[in-house]
Design an enzyme around this catalytic site. Structure first.
Site, PDB file in Angstrom:
ATOM      1  N   ASP A   1      47.140  37.043  38.903  1.00 47.43           N
ATOM      2  CA  ASP A   1      47.863  36.375  39.933  1.00 47.43           C
ATOM      3  C   ASP A   1      47.572  34.725  39.910  1.00 47.43           C
ATOM      4  O   ASP A   1      47.023  34.461  40.920  1.00 47.43           O
ATOM      5  CB  ASP A   1      47.913  36.933  41.395  1.00 47.43           C
TER       6      ASP A   1
ATOM      7  N   ASP B   1      41.585  33.374  38.539  1.00 53.11           N
ATOM      8  CA  ASP B   1      42.305  34.145  37.318  1.00 53.11           C
ATOM      9  C   ASP B   1      42.381  33.307  36.242  1.00 53.11           C
ATOM     10  O   ASP B   1      42.338  33.873  35.081  1.00 53.11           O
ATOM     11  CB  ASP B   1      43.776  34.306  37.687  1.00 53.11           C
TER      12      ASP B   1
ATOM     13  N   HIS C   1      35.194  35.202  41.374  1.00 50.46           N
ATOM     14  CA  HIS C   1      35.665  36.688  41.295  1.00 50.46           C
ATOM     15  C   HIS C   1      36.207  37.209  40.316  1.00 50.46           C
ATOM     16  O   HIS C   1      35.593  38.229  39.411  1.00 50.46           O
ATOM     17  CB  HIS C   1      36.802  36.943  42.471  1.00 50.46           C
ATOM     18  N   ASP C   2      37.255  36.780  39.477  1.00 55.23           N
ATOM     19  CA  ASP C   2      38.106  37.607  38.304  1.00 55.23           C
ATOM     20  C   ASP C   2      37.310  37.666  37.352  1.00 55.23           C
ATOM     21  O   ASP C   2      37.584  38.695  36.718  1.00 55.23           O
ATOM     22  CB  ASP C   2      39.563  36.996  38.432  1.00 55.23           C
TER      23      ASP C   2
HETATM   24  O1  RIB Z   1      39.621  38.595  46.647  1.00 54.89           O
HETATM   25  C1  RIB Z   1      39.601  37.816  45.396  1.00 54.89           C
HETATM   26  C2  RIB Z   1      40.739  37.949  44.793  1.00 54.89           C
HETATM   27  O2  RIB Z   1      41.934  37.379  45.396  1.00 54.89           O
HETATM   28  C3  RIB Z   1      40.851  37.260  43.536  1.00 54.89           C
HETATM   29  O3  RIB Z   1      41.407  38.030  42.198  1.00 54.89           O
HETATM   30  C4  RIB Z   1      41.269  35.751  43.527  1.00 54.89           C
HETATM   31  O4  RIB Z   1      41.950  35.420  42.616  1.00 54.89           O
HETATM   32  C5  RIB Z   1      42.438  36.597  44.658  1.00 54.89           C
HETATM   33  O5  RIB Z   1      43.380  36.974  43.987  1.00 54.89           O
HETATM   34 CA    CA Z   2      43.384  37.031  41.202  1.00 54.73          CA
END
Ligand code: RIB
Ligand code: CA
Length: 319
Positions: A20, A25, A246-247
């Site tokens: 997303d 991402d 994160h991703d």
């Molecule tokens: O909580 C972090 C996630 O939420 C990540 O994937 C960021 O892109 C959002 O989608």
């Molecule tokens: Ca994401």
């Protein structure tokens, strides 16, 4: 059932990245393009609307010269309201740099059909969801047997303790708790969770941006503007210029499993709680009554992951 990848394969793992975009991402796409045999990108509503996440996926493909199929998927969760995280990612979902013109359009608007066909044609591939897991849940509902062709599911989402979307829920799970429950409860023997307490060990900050600035490529300049926006957004909300990346962790858990230490845990998704809907309930008791169903990431080598991400901003022969 294709067995878990024991991480010694010499070839690049085949994956489908469900995302997303989304600033982090975008970095996950860059890492996947460099370190995986990327079979395709599927998009889902999450950080921003499906229309925007899909356009953003095409933008990132332009920036990093990624020539793989892109298929759009779900515009809303299985149940419940749509969510967004524009306060972090900007109204476009990819604020910061200018967006290049798209040299192509998407390859289709039925992500579920694309994933089922592609997984059946490529036994041993991974599913890597890094947004709300609506598309993945619909794949499992449409063709449960396809899981026999899947080496594993490596998802970014969930939290062992504190959430971010709510006090207890992480955004991707909160965005579609029913879908997350279907995926986490699907019975596949190789489900890997990169939750908040894992991804927080990979931080981007001004020191990281300085290293990005030293890379003389258009992709690095684009990334610098992107991450500078991210740090500004986080500073406006939290008061400091540092953010979890994160991703990419969910992708690197597949490509570089040696950088992740995980433990088998029973994980369930809360669907009904007034204050806890979307919470991943990770049973950390030593004598948990339920058998483990998820490999929960506990620690990562965040420095090595940062180096790998930086390497993706330079030409492959330069790294
Ligand atoms: O909580 C972090 C996630 O939420 C990540 O994937 C960021 O892109 C959002 O989608
Ligand atoms: Ca994401």
């Amino acid at each position: 059932m294709v067995g878990p990848d024991c991480g010694v394969s010499k070839t690049k793992p085949q994956i489908i990245l469900d995302c997303d975009p989304g600033l982090d991402d975008a970095m996950a796409i860059a890492v996947a393009a460099r370190h995986t045999d990327l079979l395709g990108i599927t998009t889902v509503a999450g950080n921003v609307s499906l229309q925007l996440t899909t356009a953003n996926a095409l933008t990132v493909c332009e920036v990093f010269d990624v020539n793989v199929p892109v298929h759009s998927g779900a515009a809303q969760p299985l149940t419940g309201p749509t969510v967004d995280a524009a306060e972090i990612h900007g109204e476009s979902g990819l604020n910061g740099p200018d967006h290049p013109e798209h040299s192509r359009s998407i390859d289709g608007d039925n992500a579920v059909e694309f994933m089922v066909e592609t997984l059946r044609a490529n036994p041993g591939a991974w599913l890597v969801p890094i947004g709300p897991m609506t598309n993945i849940a619909q794949v499992i509902k449409a063709d449960p047997g396809v899981l026999d062709s899947v080496a594993g599911i490596s998802f970014m989402g969930g939290a062992r303790t504190v959430g971010n979307a709510t006090a207890t829920a992480e955004f991707n799970i909160w965005g579609d708790p029913e879908a997350a429950a279907i995926v986490i409860g699907c019975g596949h023997p190789n489900i890997r969770m990169s939750g908040l307490q894992l991804t927080s060990q990979f931080q981007v900050h001004d020191g990281f941006l300085g290293r990005v600035k030293a890379i003389d490529t258009d992709a690095a300049r684009w990334t610098h503007a992107l991450l500078d926006f991210l740090l500004d957004a986080v500073a406006g909300l939290e008061g400091f210029r540092t953010s979890s990346m994160h991703d990419p962790v969910a992708v690197l858990s597949v490509t570089h499993p040696e950088l992740v230490q995980a433990e088998p845990r029973r994980v369930d998704v809360e669907l009904a709680g007034v204050h806890t809907r979307g919470m991943t309930v990770v049973d950390q008791r030593s004598r948990a009554p339920e058998a483990p169903n998820v490999q929960v990431g506990m620690t990562i080598n965040g420095g090595a992951m940062a180096d790998l991400l930086l390497g993706c901003l330079a030409p492959e022969d330069a790294s």
